[in-house]
Design an enzyme around this catalytic site. Structure first.
Site, PDB file in Angstrom:
ATOM      1  N   SER A 130     -11.654   4.906   2.356  1.00  0.00           N
ATOM      2  CA  SER A 130     -10.680   3.837   2.095  1.00  0.00           C
ATOM      3  C   SER A 130      -9.568   3.848   3.129  1.00  0.00           C
ATOM      4  O   SER A 130      -9.016   2.801   3.481  1.00  0.00           O
ATOM      5  CB  SER A 130     -10.099   3.968   0.680  1.00  0.00           C
TER       6      SER A 130
ATOM      7  N   ASP B 237       0.820  -1.207   0.000  1.00  0.00           N
ATOM      8  CA  ASP B 237       0.000   0.000   0.000  1.00  0.00           C
ATOM      9  C   ASP B 237       0.859   1.265   0.000  1.00  0.00           C
ATOM     10  O   ASP B 237       0.470   2.287  -0.567  1.00  0.00           O
ATOM     11  CB  ASP B 237      -0.929   0.003   1.214  1.00  0.00           C
TER      12      ASP B 237
ATOM     13  N   ALA C 124      -6.975   1.779  13.977  1.00  0.00           N
ATOM     14  CA  ALA C 124      -6.181   1.575  15.187  1.00  0.00           C
ATOM     15  C   ALA C 124      -6.615   2.509  16.312  1.00  0.00           C
ATOM     16  O   ALA C 124      -6.408   2.206  17.493  1.00  0.00           O
ATOM     17  CB  ALA C 124      -4.697   1.778  14.877  1.00  0.00           C
TER      18      ALA C 124
END
EC number: 2.7.1.23
Length: 266
Positions: A158, A45, A166
């Site tokens: 996204s 990513d 988190a």
């Protein structure tokens, strides 16, 4: 069709990059790293985030597709042993695109009201250089709260699966044009109070963050860490631009979430 290939830089990714380039050139496609119509990201990513920022000035003309070479990449549809299939799909198959919302961040400075504008695919975080962040948070022009704590995170749908998750934020489907505001270790006692919950802001609402005392901020835009001095305000909202991903086969968002965080199960 014009294409470009972005690599993570490790040996596996660089080898795949060379193969993809050679295969696509064999199909008479044109390698153009300045004005590509499709960008193949080989890595994780982080590699795709790099490619996004490199071509963020031509998002309406460029689509992205990811090949992950390490751990499962949330933005990647393909794995290394599928590159021949991917190349054939790019060269021979008309593809459709899916569009995801982006985050617009505008930093305004005291000096001459100067502004800097950024786009984020995942998120923006705001922290004080030293000590706790103390800032007024305005929503749609109205004071909502005075925040005291480690920092604030504003994410795209996204990007809601990244840092935002988190922090206890919700996972948002990218068909929803919104941004999410999540707190980092807010101070809550009899004197200082914040809402203490993530907030989902629609596209017609903006969030303005104004420092109460400290005017130097550490701001991250996806993988980029920036130091901003003499800050008057930071405004965040859904951007007018969108990122486009080339799709050659179905890969539903919730399937990505399941594969990334739960696994395929028995």
């Amino acid at each position: 069709m014009k294409f470009a290939v972005s690599s993570k830089g490790d040996q596996v990714s660089d080898t795949l990059k060379s193969k993809i380039q050679a295969y696509l050139l064999d199909f008479d496609m044109e390698l153009d790293e300045n004005e590509p119509e499709i960008v193949i990201s080989v890595g994780g990513d982080g590699t795709l985030l790099y490619a996004f920022h490199r071509y963020s000035d031509r998002l309406d003309k460029t689509a992205f597709v990811g090949v992950h070479t390490g751990h499962l990449g949330f933005y990647a549809d393909w794995v290394p042993h599928e590159i021949e299939k991917l190349v054939l799909a790019i060269a021979k198959t008309p593809y459709h695109t899916v569009e995801y919302p982006l985050l617009e961040v505008i930093v305004t400075y005291h000096e001459n009201e100067r502004e800097e504008r950024y786009l984020a695919l995942n998120e923006c975080t705001i922290k004080s250089i030293e000590g706790s962040l103390v800032a007024d948070v305005e929503i749609k022009g109205q004071l909502f709260e005075t925040f005291r704590g480690d920092g604030l995170c504003l994410s795209t749908p996204s990007g809601s699966t990244a840092y935002n998750k988190a922090l206890g934020g919700a996972i948002i489907h990218p068909s929803i044009r919104a941004i999410q505001l999540a707190e980092m270790a807010s101070i809550n006692n009899r004197v200082f109070r914040t809402v203490g919950s993530p907030l989902l802001l629609p596209s017609h609402h903006d969030c303005m963050i104004k420092p109460r005392n400290e005017v130097d901020f550490q701001v991250t835009i996806d993988h980029l860490t920036l130091l901003h001095k003499d800050v008057k305000s930071i405004r965040c909202q859904v951007a007018s631009e969108k990122v486009r991903f080339a799709r050659f086969r179905p890969f539903p968002f919730w399937k990505r979430v399941q594969d990334s965080f739960i696994g395929k199960g028995e």
